[in-house]
Design a protein around this motif. Sequence first.
Motif, PDB file in Angstrom:
ATOM      1  N   ASN A 176      36.827  -1.484 -12.223  1.00 21.82           N
ATOM      2  CA  ASN A 176      35.399  -1.407 -12.532  1.00 21.82           C
ATOM      3  C   ASN A 176      34.954  -2.586 -13.387  1.00 21.82           C
ATOM      4  OD1 ASN A 176      35.249   1.018 -11.153  1.00 21.82           O
ATOM      5  ND2 ASN A 176      35.677   2.232 -12.978  1.00 21.82           N
ATOM      6  N   TYR A 177      35.828  -3.045 -14.268  1.00 24.65           N
ATOM      7  CA  TYR A 177      35.523  -4.201 -15.102  1.00 24.65           C
ATOM      8  C   TYR A 177      35.309  -5.441 -14.229  1.00 24.65           C
ATOM      9  CZ  TYR A 177      36.146  -7.825 -18.654  1.00 24.65           C
ATOM     10  OH  TYR A 177      35.970  -8.915 -19.466  1.00 24.65           O
ATOM     11  N   LEU A 178      36.186  -5.635 -13.253  1.00 25.61           N
ATOM     12  CA  LEU A 178      36.065  -6.786 -12.361  1.00 25.61           C
ATOM     13  C   LEU A 178      34.823  -6.670 -11.479  1.00 25.61           C
ATOM     14  CD1 LEU A 178      39.831  -7.101 -11.479  1.00 25.61           C
ATOM     15  CD2 LEU A 178      38.479  -8.803 -12.700  1.00 25.61           C
ATOM     16  N   TYR A 179      34.519  -5.449 -11.025  1.00 23.72           N
ATOM     17  CA  TYR A 179      33.300  -5.253 -10.248  1.00 23.72           C
ATOM     18  C   TYR A 179      32.065  -5.531 -11.105  1.00 23.72           C
ATOM     19  CZ  TYR A 179      36.106  -3.073  -6.576  1.00 23.72           C
ATOM     20  OH  TYR A 179      37.027  -2.830  -5.581  1.00 23.72           O
ATOM     21  N   LEU A 180      32.129  -5.164 -12.389  1.00 26.20           N
ATOM     22  CA  LEU A 180      31.031  -5.451 -13.312  1.00 26.20           C
ATOM     23  C   LEU A 180      30.837  -6.961 -13.451  1.00 26.20           C
ATOM     24  CD1 LEU A 180      28.920  -4.605 -15.413  1.00 26.20           C
ATOM     25  CD2 LEU A 180      30.750  -4.508 -17.113  1.00 26.20           C
ATOM     26  N   CYS A 181      31.950  -7.682 -13.580  1.00 30.63           N
ATOM     27  CA  CYS A 181      31.876  -9.148 -13.642  1.00 30.63           C
ATOM     28  C   CYS A 181      31.227  -9.703 -12.376  1.00 30.63           C
ATOM     29  CB  CYS A 181      33.274  -9.745 -13.813  1.00 30.63           C
ATOM     30  SG  CYS A 181      34.020  -9.441 -15.423  1.00 30.63           S
ATOM     31  N   ALA A 182      31.648  -9.168 -11.216  1.00 29.63           N
ATOM     32  CA  ALA A 182      31.087  -9.626  -9.936  1.00 29.63           C
ATOM     33  C   ALA A 182      29.585  -9.365  -9.891  1.00 29.63           C
ATOM     34  CB  ALA A 182      31.788  -8.926  -8.775  1.00 29.63           C
ATOM     35  N   ALA A 183      29.160  -8.196 -10.368  1.00 29.35           N
ATOM     36  CA  ALA A 183      27.738  -7.859 -10.366  1.00 29.35           C
ATOM     37  C   ALA A 183      26.936  -8.810 -11.257  1.00 29.35           C
ATOM     38  CB  ALA A 183      27.549  -6.419 -10.828  1.00 29.35           C
ATOM     39  N   LEU A 184      27.503  -9.161 -12.405  1.00 28.38           N
ATOM     40  CA  LEU A 184      26.812 -10.074 -13.311  1.00 28.38           C
ATOM     41  C   LEU A 184      26.692 -11.473 -12.705  1.00 28.38           C
ATOM     42  CD1 LEU A 184      28.375  -8.969 -16.724  1.00 28.38           C
ATOM     43  CD2 LEU A 184      26.048  -8.554 -15.910  1.00 28.38           C
ATOM     44  N   TYR A 185      27.746 -11.918 -12.006  1.00 29.61           N
ATOM     45  CA  TYR A 185      27.673 -13.225 -11.353  1.00 29.61           C
ATOM     46  C   TYR A 185      26.697 -13.201 -10.188  1.00 29.61           C
ATOM     47  CZ  TYR A 185      31.423 -15.092 -14.206  1.00 29.61           C
ATOM     48  OH  TYR A 185      32.167 -15.531 -15.271  1.00 29.61           O
ATOM     49  N   LEU A 186      26.606 -12.051  -9.501  1.00 28.41           N
ATOM     50  CA  LEU A 186      25.616 -11.913  -8.435  1.00 28.41           C
ATOM     51  C   LEU A 186      24.210 -12.013  -9.017  1.00 28.41           C
ATOM     52  CD1 LEU A 186      24.782 -11.322  -5.536  1.00 28.41           C
ATOM     53  CD2 LEU A 186      24.996  -8.874  -6.047  1.00 28.41           C
ATOM     54  N   LEU A 187      23.984 -11.365 -10.149  1.00 24.91           N
ATOM     55  CA  LEU A 187      22.687 -11.453 -10.824  1.00 24.91           C
ATOM     56  C   LEU A 187      22.374 -12.891 -11.220  1.00 24.91           C
ATOM     57  CD1 LEU A 187      20.224 -10.082 -12.108  1.00 24.91           C
ATOM     58  CD2 LEU A 187      21.596  -9.732 -14.166  1.00 24.91           C
ATOM     59  N   ALA A 188      23.387 -13.586 -11.766  1.00 24.07           N
ATOM     60  CA  ALA A 188      23.195 -15.000 -12.139  1.00 24.07           C
ATOM     61  C   ALA A 188      22.852 -15.836 -10.922  1.00 24.07           C
ATOM     62  CB  ALA A 188      24.465 -15.533 -12.816  1.00 24.07           C
ATOM     63  N   LEU A 242      32.187 -14.815  -8.002  1.00 24.36           N
ATOM     64  CA  LEU A 242      31.768 -13.489  -7.560  1.00 24.36           C
ATOM     65  C   LEU A 242      32.758 -12.924  -6.544  1.00 24.36           C
ATOM     66  CD1 LEU A 242      29.755 -11.175  -6.742  1.00 24.36           C
ATOM     67  CD2 LEU A 242      28.586 -12.881  -5.338  1.00 24.36           C
ATOM     68  N   ILE A 243      33.121 -13.723  -5.539  1.00 26.15           N
ATOM     69  CA  ILE A 243      34.057 -13.279  -4.508  1.00 26.15           C
ATOM     70  C   ILE A 243      35.437 -12.992  -5.111  1.00 26.15           C
ATOM     71  CG2 ILE A 243      35.245 -13.944  -2.384  1.00 26.15           C
ATOM     72  CD1 ILE A 243      32.266 -13.305  -2.050  1.00 26.15           C
ATOM     73  N   MET A 244      35.901 -13.899  -5.992  1.00 26.76           N
ATOM     74  CA  MET A 244      37.216 -13.724  -6.612  1.00 26.76           C
ATOM     75  C   MET A 244      37.276 -12.436  -7.424  1.00 26.76           C
ATOM     76  SD  MET A 244      37.848 -17.687  -7.749  1.00 26.76           S
ATOM     77  CE  MET A 244      39.154 -17.334  -8.913  1.00 26.76           C
ATOM     78  N   ALA A 245      36.221 -12.139  -8.178  1.00 26.29           N
ATOM     79  CA  ALA A 245      36.199 -10.920  -8.983  1.00 26.29           C
ATOM     80  C   ALA A 245      36.234  -9.676  -8.103  1.00 26.29           C
ATOM     81  CB  ALA A 245      34.946 -10.898  -9.867  1.00 26.29           C
ATOM     82  N   MET A 246      35.510  -9.708  -6.980  1.00 27.65           N
ATOM     83  CA  MET A 246      35.501  -8.566  -6.064  1.00 27.65           C
ATOM     84  C   MET A 246      36.878  -8.370  -5.426  1.00 27.65           C
ATOM     85  SD  MET A 246      31.791  -8.960  -4.199  1.00 27.65           S
ATOM     86  CE  MET A 246      32.084  -7.529  -3.161  1.00 27.65           C
ATOM     87  N   VAL A 247      37.512  -9.464  -5.033  1.00 27.27           N
ATOM     88  CA  VAL A 247      38.842  -9.378  -4.410  1.00 27.27           C
ATOM     89  C   VAL A 247      39.863  -8.834  -5.403  1.00 27.27           C
ATOM     90  CG1 VAL A 247      40.746 -10.743  -3.472  1.00 27.27           C
ATOM     91  CG2 VAL A 247      38.422 -11.154  -2.679  1.00 27.27           C
ATOM     92  N   LEU A 248      39.838  -9.340  -6.637  1.00 28.15           N
ATOM     93  CA  LEU A 248      40.771  -8.861  -7.660  1.00 28.15           C
ATOM     94  C   LEU A 248      40.539  -7.387  -7.956  1.00 28.15           C
ATOM     95  CD1 LEU A 248      40.856 -11.842 -10.193  1.00 28.15           C
ATOM     96  CD2 LEU A 248      42.514 -11.274  -8.427  1.00 28.15           C
ATOM     97  N   GLY A 249      39.276  -6.969  -7.995  1.00 26.33           N
ATOM     98  CA  GLY A 249      38.972  -5.562  -8.216  1.00 26.33           C
ATOM     99  C   GLY A 249      39.504  -4.686  -7.102  1.00 26.33           C
ATOM    100  N   PHE A 250      39.428  -5.171  -5.866  1.00 27.57           N
ATOM    101  CA  PHE A 250      39.918  -4.401  -4.717  1.00 27.57           C
ATOM    102  C   PHE A 250      41.433  -4.220  -4.771  1.00 27.57           C
ATOM    103  CE2 PHE A 250      41.690  -4.375  -0.401  1.00 27.57           C
ATOM    104  CZ  PHE A 250      41.090  -3.224   0.103  1.00 27.57           C
ATOM    105  N   PHE A 251      42.151  -5.281  -5.159  1.00 33.44           N
ATOM    106  CA  PHE A 251      43.613  -5.218  -5.176  1.00 33.44           C
ATOM    107  C   PHE A 251      44.173  -4.610  -6.467  1.00 33.44           C
ATOM    108  CE2 PHE A 251      43.169  -8.458  -1.846  1.00 33.44           C
ATOM    109  CZ  PHE A 251      44.016  -7.912  -0.892  1.00 33.44           C
ATOM    110  N   GLU A 252      43.315  -4.382  -7.463  1.00 34.56           N
ATOM    111  CA  GLU A 252      43.788  -3.787  -8.715  1.00 34.56           C
ATOM    112  C   GLU A 252      44.377  -2.402  -8.460  1.00 34.56           C
ATOM    113  OE1 GLU A 252      44.729  -2.472 -12.353  1.00 34.56           O
ATOM    114  OE2 GLU A 252      44.453  -4.494 -11.626  1.00 34.56           O
TER     115      GLU A 252
END
Length: 255
Positions: free
Chosen positions: A10-22, A204-214
């Motif tokens: 969830n932390y990594l997905y949160l990071c991805a969401a923030l980068y998407l917002l940016a 953004l993509i890297m954070a989503m991928v890392l979150g998926f494999f966590e």
Amino acid sequence: MTLSFVALPNYLYLCAALYLLALLIWLRVPADQVVASAQPSFSFSILARDIRESVSIVFKNSIALIFAAEVLFTCRNQLVMSLVILKIGRYDPKFKSILVIGLGIILAVAVGAGLNRAVVSLPAGLKKLSVLALIVLSAGATYLSGGAGSQLSPFVFGLLLGSIFGTGIPVYTYLETSRIMKTPAAYQGRSTALLRFVGIFLTLIMAMVLGFFEGRVKSSVALYFSAGAIILLVIFCLVLLQSGSEKTLNTQKNL
């Protein structure tokens, strides 16, 4: 504020969401304030055209390798910075040692700023060698930070985390300066805009991928820091390749 209570996926997905917002905010900024009122501030067709033109500029002016190195360096810094915040929260969840950790980080970054001034003043050949050495050192610091645990004193822990970015300051300066010097003046804005866009998008993509494999691997935080170290070693190779391509071009010109 610590985010150590957040599950890592969830932390990594949160990071991805923030980068998407940016990224969305960045896309809403008009390219030209003078004509912004005369045309739509944003459309996907205009964005696609600008990206195509910017990419062609990068390859046309033989800065693709140094551009790729800077993009990867930016992605690594953005993602590892997020993980560092999580790492501190896990190490010091009650904030008992946060000031000591912060002091270590600040000191290491300050040393990096001093290194930057020293590297900038070196001759071109020594500057290149120094930057290559610092890339390797930064990779080592990134790798070690992933496995650093509570057995380290807070100050040493802070120094280790700070050294990730302290060693990275001269590297970023070198990459940024090299890209700017190799880009024609008329295309500076396009080159920088493309760099920011690709950097945010890839992070953004890297954070989503890392979150998926966590959760599918053990010691995942250490693994993610190791991935950051690998990215730096890829940058090391790109800088070497850039150096080789420059020598080839100079030889061809002399002939």
